[in-house]
Design a protein around this motif. Sequence first.
Motif, PDB file in Angstrom:
ATOM      1  N   LEU A  97      -9.140  11.876 -10.403  1.00 14.47           N
ATOM      2  CA  LEU A  97      -9.489  11.299  -9.097  1.00 14.47           C
ATOM      3  C   LEU A  97     -10.049   9.888  -9.262  1.00 14.47           C
ATOM      4  O   LEU A  97      -9.807   9.007  -8.430  1.00 14.47           O
ATOM      5  CB  LEU A  97     -10.527  12.173  -8.386  1.00 14.47           C
ATOM      6  CG  LEU A  97     -10.029  13.499  -7.811  1.00 14.47           C
ATOM      7  CD1 LEU A  97     -11.210  14.347  -7.337  1.00 14.47           C
ATOM      8  CD2 LEU A  97      -9.070  13.267  -6.665  1.00 14.47           C
ATOM      9  N   ASP A 152      -3.649  11.636   5.158  1.00 17.34           N
ATOM     10  CA  ASP A 152      -2.636  10.728   4.612  1.00 17.34           C
ATOM     11  C   ASP A 152      -1.754  10.191   5.732  1.00 17.34           C
ATOM     12  O   ASP A 152      -1.378   9.020   5.749  1.00 17.34           O
ATOM     13  CB  ASP A 152      -1.759  11.451   3.580  1.00 17.34           C
ATOM     14  CG  ASP A 152      -2.444  11.542   2.219  1.00 17.34           C
ATOM     15  OD1 ASP A 152      -3.500  10.902   2.049  1.00 17.34           O
ATOM     16  OD2 ASP A 152      -1.947  12.265   1.353  1.00 17.34           O
ATOM     17  N   GLU A 188      -7.225   7.554 -10.028  1.00 20.94           N
ATOM     18  CA  GLU A 188      -6.501   7.278  -8.780  1.00 20.94           C
ATOM     19  C   GLU A 188      -7.228   6.188  -7.988  1.00 20.94           C
ATOM     20  O   GLU A 188      -6.603   5.273  -7.448  1.00 20.94           O
ATOM     21  CB  GLU A 188      -6.422   8.570  -7.952  1.00 20.94           C
ATOM     22  CG  GLU A 188      -5.463   8.490  -6.784  1.00 20.94           C
ATOM     23  CD  GLU A 188      -5.564   9.729  -5.888  1.00 20.94           C
ATOM     24  OE1 GLU A 188      -6.388  10.627  -6.192  1.00 20.94           O
ATOM     25  OE2 GLU A 188      -4.839   9.778  -4.885  1.00 20.94           O
ATOM     26  N   ARG A 199       0.863  -1.194   0.000  1.00 18.79           N
ATOM     27  CA  ARG A 199       0.000   0.000   0.000  1.00 18.79           C
ATOM     28  C   ARG A 199       0.886   1.225   0.000  1.00 18.79           C
ATOM     29  O   ARG A 199       1.524   1.549   0.991  1.00 18.79           O
ATOM     30  CB  ARG A 199      -0.876  -0.009   1.258  1.00 18.79           C
ATOM     31  CG  ARG A 199      -1.719   1.240   1.366  1.00 18.79           C
ATOM     32  CD  ARG A 199      -2.765   1.135   2.430  1.00 18.79           C
ATOM     33  NE  ARG A 199      -3.843   2.026   2.093  1.00 18.79           N
ATOM     34  CZ  ARG A 199      -5.109   1.769   2.264  1.00 18.79           C
ATOM     35  NH1 ARG A 199      -5.474   0.635   2.765  1.00 18.79           N
ATOM     36  NH2 ARG A 199      -6.022   2.648   1.912  1.00 18.79           N
ATOM     37  N   THR A 242      -3.354  16.072   3.835  1.00 16.16           N
ATOM     38  CA  THR A 242      -2.038  15.625   4.302  1.00 16.16           C
ATOM     39  C   THR A 242      -2.162  14.983   5.688  1.00 16.16           C
ATOM     40  O   THR A 242      -1.537  13.953   5.974  1.00 16.16           O
ATOM     41  CB  THR A 242      -1.080  16.830   4.365  1.00 16.16           C
ATOM     42  OG1 THR A 242      -1.044  17.435   3.079  1.00 16.16           O
ATOM     43  CG2 THR A 242       0.305  16.403   4.787  1.00 16.16           C
ATOM     44  N   ARG A 299       4.715  21.174  -3.391  1.00 12.69           N
ATOM     45  CA  ARG A 299       3.757  21.382  -4.485  1.00 12.69           C
ATOM     46  C   ARG A 299       3.546  22.876  -4.721  1.00 12.69           C
ATOM     47  O   ARG A 299       3.408  23.318  -5.861  1.00 12.69           O
ATOM     48  CB  ARG A 299       2.420  20.715  -4.171  1.00 12.69           C
ATOM     49  CG  ARG A 299       2.397  19.224  -4.492  1.00 12.69           C
ATOM     50  CD  ARG A 299       1.304  18.496  -3.761  1.00 12.69           C
ATOM     51  NE  ARG A 299      -0.011  19.033  -4.078  1.00 12.69           N
ATOM     52  CZ  ARG A 299      -1.104  18.814  -3.346  1.00 12.69           C
ATOM     53  NH1 ARG A 299      -1.003  18.083  -2.234  1.00 12.69           N
ATOM     54  NH2 ARG A 299      -2.247  19.319  -3.710  1.00 12.69           N
ATOM     55  N   ILE A 338       1.520   4.938   0.171  1.00  9.93           N
ATOM     56  CA  ILE A 338       0.906   6.177   0.595  1.00  9.93           C
ATOM     57  C   ILE A 338       1.914   7.283   0.337  1.00  9.93           C
ATOM     58  O   ILE A 338       2.994   7.309   0.909  1.00  9.93           O
ATOM     59  CB  ILE A 338       0.564   6.122   2.098  1.00  9.93           C
ATOM     60  CG1 ILE A 338      -0.274   4.886   2.401  1.00  9.93           C
ATOM     61  CG2 ILE A 338      -0.172   7.381   2.530  1.00  9.93           C
ATOM     62  CD1 ILE A 338      -0.089   4.368   3.783  1.00  9.93           C
ATOM     63  N   GLU A 339       1.565   8.170  -0.563  1.00  8.34           N
ATOM     64  CA  GLU A 339       2.462   9.284  -0.814  1.00  8.34           C
ATOM     65  C   GLU A 339       1.849  10.492  -0.124  1.00  8.34           C
ATOM     66  O   GLU A 339       0.882  11.086  -0.614  1.00  8.34           O
ATOM     67  CB  GLU A 339       2.611   9.504  -2.316  1.00  8.34           C
ATOM     68  CG  GLU A 339       3.971  10.079  -2.668  1.00  8.34           C
ATOM     69  CD  GLU A 339       4.179  10.061  -4.168  1.00  8.34           C
ATOM     70  OE1 GLU A 339       4.507  11.121  -4.710  1.00  8.34           O
ATOM     71  OE2 GLU A 339       4.021   9.006  -4.805  1.00  8.34           O
ATOM     72  N   VAL A 340       2.364  10.778   1.062  1.00  6.21           N
ATOM     73  CA  VAL A 340       1.762  11.816   1.896  1.00  6.21           C
ATOM     74  C   VAL A 340       1.805  13.159   1.185  1.00  6.21           C
ATOM     75  O   VAL A 340       2.838  13.561   0.671  1.00  6.21           O
ATOM     76  CB  VAL A 340       2.484  11.916   3.249  1.00  6.21           C
ATOM     77  CG1 VAL A 340       1.958  13.092   4.052  1.00  6.21           C
ATOM     78  CG2 VAL A 340       2.333  10.635   4.025  1.00  6.21           C
ATOM     79  N   GLY A 341       0.662  13.824   1.175  1.00  7.89           N
ATOM     80  CA  GLY A 341       0.619  15.190   0.645  1.00  7.89           C
ATOM     81  C   GLY A 341       0.676  15.264  -0.860  1.00  7.89           C
ATOM     82  O   GLY A 341       0.829  16.340  -1.412  1.00  7.89           O
ATOM     83  N   ALA A 342       0.563  14.073  -1.538  1.00  8.35           N
ATOM     84  CA  ALA A 342       0.621  14.101  -2.992  1.00  8.35           C
ATOM     85  C   ALA A 342      -0.577  14.855  -3.535  1.00  8.35           C
ATOM     86  O   ALA A 342      -1.638  14.892  -2.933  1.00  8.35           O
ATOM     87  CB  ALA A 342       0.641  12.674  -3.535  1.00  8.35           C
ATOM     88  N   SER A 343      -0.400  15.423  -4.669  1.00  6.55           N
ATOM     89  CA  SER A 343      -1.466  16.140  -5.346  1.00  6.55           C
ATOM     90  C   SER A 343      -2.588  15.156  -5.667  1.00  6.55           C
ATOM     91  O   SER A 343      -2.332  14.022  -6.083  1.00  6.55           O
ATOM     92  CB  SER A 343      -0.858  16.740  -6.612  1.00  6.55           C
ATOM     93  OG  SER A 343      -1.834  17.073  -7.524  1.00  6.55           O
ATOM     94  N   PRO A 344      -3.862  15.532  -5.447  1.00  4.04           N
ATOM     95  CA  PRO A 344      -4.951  14.584  -5.692  1.00  4.04           C
ATOM     96  C   PRO A 344      -5.008  14.219  -7.164  1.00  4.04           C
ATOM     97  O   PRO A 344      -4.740  15.060  -8.029  1.00  4.04           O
ATOM     98  CB  PRO A 344      -6.198  15.367  -5.261  1.00  4.04           C
ATOM     99  CG  PRO A 344      -5.800  16.800  -5.293  1.00  4.04           C
ATOM    100  CD  PRO A 344      -4.353  16.854  -5.013  1.00  4.04           C
ATOM    101  N   ALA A 394       5.409  18.260   1.934  1.00  8.36           N
ATOM    102  CA  ALA A 394       4.936  17.889   0.596  1.00  8.36           C
ATOM    103  C   ALA A 394       4.055  18.993   0.013  1.00  8.36           C
ATOM    104  O   ALA A 394       4.147  19.316  -1.169  1.00  8.36           O
ATOM    105  CB  ALA A 394       4.168  16.567   0.666  1.00  8.36           C
TER     106      ALA A 394
END
Lengths: 375, 375, 375, 375, 375
Positions: free
Chosen positions: B95, C188, B98, B15, C185, C162, B17-23, C158
């Motif tokens: 979205l 997340d 994703e 799993r 965030t 961005r 999880i890319e914290v704070g990634a752009s939606p 993060a």
Amino acid sequence: MSKPLKRIRYKKRDRRIEVGASPGSINISEDALKPVIMVYSYNDKELIKSEGKTVDIILKQFKKCTDHAHWIQVKGLGDKKLMEEIGSHLNINPLVLEDIVNTHQRPKFDEYDDYVFSTSRIIHFNKENELVNCQFSSLIKRNIIISFEETHDEYFEAVKARLEAGKGAIRTAGPGYMCYALTDTILDNYFVLLAKIGDMLDDTEDHLYSSPDKSVMYNAQALKRILITVRRASWPERDKINEMLRTENPLVSPEVKIYLRDAYDHCIQIMDLVESYKEITSSIIDLYLSMVSNRMNEIMKVLTIISVIFIPLTFIAGIYGMNFARVDPVTNKVMPDNLPELYSPHGYYYALLGMFIIAVIQIIVFWKKGWFSKL
Amino acid sequence: MSKPLKRIRYKKRDRRIEVGASPGSINISEDALKPVIMVYSYNDKELIKSEGKTVDIILKQFKKCTDHAHWIQVKGLGDKKLMEEIGSHLNINPLVLEDIVNTHQRPKFDEYDDYVFSTSRIIHFNKENELVNCQFSSLIKRNIIISFEETHDEYFEAVKARLEAGKGAIRTAGPGYMCYALTDTILDNYFVLLAKIGDMLDDTEDHLYSSPDKSVMYNAQALKRILITVRRASWPERDKINEMLRTENPLVSPEVKIYLRDAYDHCIQIMDLVESYKEITSSIIDLYLSMVSNRMNEIMKVLTIISVIFIPLTFIAGIYGMNFARVDPVTNKVMPDNLPELYSPHGYYYALLGMFIIAVIQIIVFWKKGWFSKL
Amino acid sequence: MSKPLKRIRYKKRDRRIEVGASPGSINISEDALKPVIMVYSYNDKELIKSEGKTVDIILKQFKKCTDHAHWIQVKGLGDKKLMEEIGSHLNINPLVLEDIVNTHQRPKFDEYDDYVFSTSRIIHFNKENELVNCQFSSLIKRNIIISFEETHDEYFEAVKARLEAGKGAIRTAGPGYMCYALTDTILDNYFVLLAKIGDMLDDTEDHLYSSPDKSVMYNAQALKRILITVRRASWPERDKINEMLRTENPLVSPEVKIYLRDAYDHCIQIMDLVESYKEITSSIIDLYLSMVSNRMNEIMKVLTIISVIFIPLTFIAGIYGMNFARVDPVTNKVMPDNLPELYSPHGYYYALLGMFIIAVIQIIVFWKKGWFSKL
Amino acid sequence: MSKPLKRIRYKKRDRRIEVGASPGSINISEDALKPVIMVYSYNDKELIKSEGKTVDIILKQFKKCTDHAHWIQVKGLGDKKLMEEIGSHLNINPLVLEDIVNTHQRPKFDEYDDYVFSTSRIIHFNKENELVNCQFSSLIKRNIIISFEETHDEYFEAVKARLEAGKGAIRTAGPGYMCYALTDTILDNYFVLLAKIGDMLDDTEDHLYSSPDKSVMYNAQALKRILITVRRASWPERDKINEMLRTENPLVSPEVKIYLRDAYDHCIQIMDLVESYKEITSSIIDLYLSMVSNRMNEIMKVLTIISVIFIPLTFIAGIYGMNFARVDPVTNKVMPDNLPELYSPHGYYYALLGMFIIAVIQIIVFWKKGWFSKL
Amino acid sequence: MSKPLKRIRYKKRDRRIEVGASPGSINISEDALKPVIMVYSYNDKELIKSEGKTVDIILKQFKKCTDHAHWIQVKGLGDKKLMEEIGSHLNINPLVLEDIVNTHQRPKFDEYDDYVFSTSRIIHFNKENELVNCQFSSLIKRNIIISFEETHDEYFEAVKARLEAGKGAIRTAGPGYMCYALTDTILDNYFVLLAKIGDMLDDTEDHLYSSPDKSVMYNAQALKRILITVRRASWPERDKINEMLRTENPLVSPEVKIYLRDAYDHCIQIMDLVESYKEITSSIIDLYLSMVSNRMNEIMKVLTIISVIFIPLTFIAGIYGMNFARVDPVTNKVMPDNLPELYSPHGYYYALLGMFIIAVIQIIVFWKKGWFSKL
């Protein structure tokens, strides 16, 4: 019921799941019974009965009795062709037919263009004392009610008796009332079942208080299982009756709704009883476990106290059983320090007295600590 | 299943999880399988199939079959570029893309301007008997349904068979019906899984009654875990179907809703079965713990009673094993009070008799107290 | 994690309760960190950053960047004067200021005349592996978002990356989107925390199956505590997001709401994971307790059986250790009835044989009763 | 209540279930008491009482008192004919009559064309200290209230006293107020019952802290059972009062509703007390089980420590009780290696000293390990 | 709190239940304190205080201060005449007076024609460390707020201080604000109580980890009881505040509602804390029970292993303590087969060696089986 309840056997039914099958396909399980059809045509003046095994018996009766209401009772679902014929003659949606033969439905009430469909669960002990949980479905269309049961058991004798007696609303109030009468009979049987369970609970509780053994646990768990089954059936049954009460469909007439409200109350009473019985069951189990544990503890405590009282005494006897020599058999040297008590004229009595005193002291100490009192 | 269930292995998935990634950013997990694309274009007259690994196969088929409905089945999600191409060709919100590749969604139904998106969970045992819990998503747009699966397993054979057979609504009722057919297949497989669990529960219960050992505990806990997984999938599944039933969106036609109502009933049956099975599981565990405890208590009680019976006897033997001297070996003084029993002609037999009487008394007392009866 | 989890330490914070204080009074706890202010002013063309410790830095930036959106990040709340200045410059209700510095709020969303206020909980393990549960609050007003954090930890790297990269909606979609980005965030990071907990649960379970010891119990209880904390934060977080979705306030634009719906789904996934993990934790604890009890029972049973086998043998040895005299040493009278076995030429072997037979019989009886089989 | 509560006896009533009976059929249980009728006719000026056993007494009073309100109190339901006469004279629906005599109804409020019907449960200890749970039903029609009770017990003395005293609203506010007054008396008695249960709980808890024995468990379980019974009655009672508050029916006047709101609050207080008492009961049971287990563990630990201290000592005594010969009695060969300790002048004292040291070491080790401290 | 919490004492109050009493009758319990009246008349300019024991003090102040708001604080309810006088002067419904003196109300908010009435529960530890749970009621009418407390304790010092200081809304925002201020003080005290409970929980948990004894169980159960009490008060308190927020009554002004919303949030925080603390308490109890059981098991296992190691050794010593004769003392016949080991020159050493080997083998076997490892 002081003898242990045997593990309750559930009549097992084959559940055929045909993954990805087209909706509305009729898959009859292999152990389904062959259908028997009973047709009751009645109005306020007369009641005409006939019985058969094919759809012809229905059609014949329809032709003969044109100003009657009809109750078609189908017992046993094991004939795919018959079901399809009934379906086509009465113009029933295949999805409904599927629900009728796939006998694991929850109670529900569905409305269609010109008929309404409802299912209930019949739960009772059969003659072999197995818990039977089978499906009852009924379909109301104009002046016809057609009911489907899984077994050949005679379940609605009382309704038939009222129908023959011809008094009350049963002859005149149409198929909606008949649907109510059948549903109410099913609910009455829940009360019978619950009264039986109530008696079993009382017996189990008596047994618990008089001579607790592990049958208490088995019985309580077995009763809990039955209660779970009844609850699973009665919750959706209530929802079903509620939907019938709220429908605008003319097939459920306002007159019938007065009676249905009564059935609704019964259903709530059943759920209420089930919850109470579940709580009582849990309480019995808790009490039983506590009693078993207490009794076991008592026994172990007494046994251990007995052991502990004897242990120092046995040790003393061991001391005086030692063979330290007063006289060396080789050199004949006298050794007065070795176990001089053995050579005292009253050593034996002193030893016994000492042991007695130790035992008494132990008993007093344990008594003072309250170890003899019951927990 | 009298042999213990091994600890159930869950196919582990990575799993990310890319914290704070752009939606809307597509992060494909490393162990995702490479996609295989199958395109089925069909109308009431013909069915055209083709298979490929790039988006071209889809476009080609679109061009060729202009008055057909299309089912695009994508198996395996491990190609970011392909997913993005599909997204751009079908004009899908990032979205949604994703959600398709992040395969931990709960079942849900989302409506967008010109398409609807839904996800379900596929839960089954794979060939290695691991419980697989993977994601199925589908997107309906005009005359297209595009479905995404995580694995290459053939899960919808029955649907494809019906599609090829060309009978029923499947060819004519559009992509909404196809979506229903796929969802219903998934639900049918829940029933298959639950039937298996039901059998395992029965086996575990048989095992419990015949020869309880700790596999009962392991099995019951393992089954509970599977039931938790199924429940987690079926609750939101029901909500999803409910939302599909209530939507005004023309992509879910009234005709399809009739079938969906059936699927909704199935979903409630599944939840109902899961709850019942969970209660049965708990009941089995309780009963097992109580049986183990009872049996252990029985054994310990019997063993302790045996010990306690012998303890006073051994003490008496100890007494008469003491060496209090009748005659002082040094002075030859006679001490008649020391252990005179030893010098009685029948002392031995009296001693044995005394021990026997003590043992009998103990047994009688314990018997009277009911300590030999089973708890 | 085969080594035991230490008791999880929660960073303790001073909670000042001033009973009966006038509402809106700002009481800063003594251990609050001194604030650091970071101001990011951005539009689609540029991003201007500045950092400071007083409110001047904000005002200066406001003057300089008139057509920018501003994100004012305040880290550390330990300066009453600064908070009041911010409050007066931005015209914030004292009750809101009180909520910002009293860092025990549940997540909530409040609307005021010209701004909206929301709080969340940041939960994560800090470098000392303490579970930190601190408050994040943010306030959106026109083109400004001002966020407050309790610690100086860098939590939103993060997002800042961005922002600097300048792609996506983050530069153009206004402070509402920034609020979403920060909240997402935080969510997340809940997934990161839960993934860690999931791994710990797996480790604990592996440990349980391979070599159960009491660390299993401690770990499971510790994980349960963390899950309770996460649940306490995530339930109101979901309500908060839901309120943001339903508000008509223009500060939460429809564009942002599309993203918030995604965050809402994440929040439900988090709650769902928490519930599953709690059930798994309970199941691990139950299984552990049952295993410990089983293993202990096994040991005690074996030990007790060994004792019981030797007890009658020791008794027999005791019997033949008694000193009943064959010849009275004083009178030399022969007493043939006293322990004649001792004077049989093969008495010793017979005695050993008798003991052996008794031991074998006991073993056979216990075997037959199934006491050697594992429970 | 330091003496154990006896198992609480529930007055058993015969529950007749006639499966499939026509709705509205009156089945009177065999143990029902013969009815006694009391008629109170009152207005603000006078109160006229009369008593009888047939319906004539009612009719006579009706004729005599034309501008009075009437309270007809029927005690005992064991006369089918009388019930039917009352039904026909007052024009009551057979379904209502069925509910009156079938005394297992849940509290409910039903509205009919020209009357309203409500039932409550009377729960109290009778003189034999049996818990009686019987039905109270009342029917309001114009200026008449007719109430039905199962027993001949005088339950509404206080209401009658207020009626005779003639003060307050009771004389003037009509049968709706009388219905409220009776219901409120029933609720007051719930408070009396709960106060008694509260005292019993306190006593049980005192007992638990001073000298816990198994009566604590029995009492707690017995109280739990009563609480379940009260809860089963009070929940639907609340719903009933709520329906009375919301009805538009003129038979429940706005004036009466003010009082009913008070009764509603009482009902909620009762439910609240019941829930609290249930939690306290559970807490007592948990604490008791833990105390019993702790105390038992303490005892077993002490006993086992005593045993273990003596076991090596007894072993040493056994060693020196062995008969290895220093001199062969046949050959007179001296064997100095056999048990030389026995022939040392101070061997006995050394042995005793050794035993003492071993005991002391054991005690020190156990002490160091903290095994003497209470758990 | 490493010392055990004593059983928490609840200040017992007499609960008088007069069954069937006319509604609105005032029954003052015998242990009620005599009332003391404090009157605060205030406007933005001045604050006039006076104190007395009769209703005159109120009337006098009313006459003197005509353009002031009045806060009449009545402490102690033990004067029926005074209560009735207050009731008649302020024109209060007798049902409300009954609620004021019957101090077991749940928090509630009732609206009447020209006044509103609300109750809360004051819960705190008094100086004797008894948990006091007493009633606070307040009635707002025009510019008057009259509050009733059961005790003479000074509970609202902070509010009085703010009133005297004369700053903030307290002087100008009318009796509705005063009602809020008093309610908020009560809620603040809940936080104080919960902070104390939180500390006690931490102490109990520390105690559990450092040196678990049974005080842990008692403390945890005692804290659970307090938490139940707080929960019983806070749930209806929240409902009460919610009703105050939703009322249209001008006595609760929109300005006050802003503050009430804050109180509402506090109330939810309290409930949230209570639930968390309850979960932590349960978790502590579970962990304690598991630790006690583990420790007990450890001790018993070690003790039993020690016993079992010595049992065969003692048996061997018993064997060689038997008196089988090598030479018949009567006939002098030599019997070489009887215990020949005893006459071997090194028999003793061989025997000791044999015992040593048996002990070592046992230890090795137990070690191999892992019985020495901690569970």
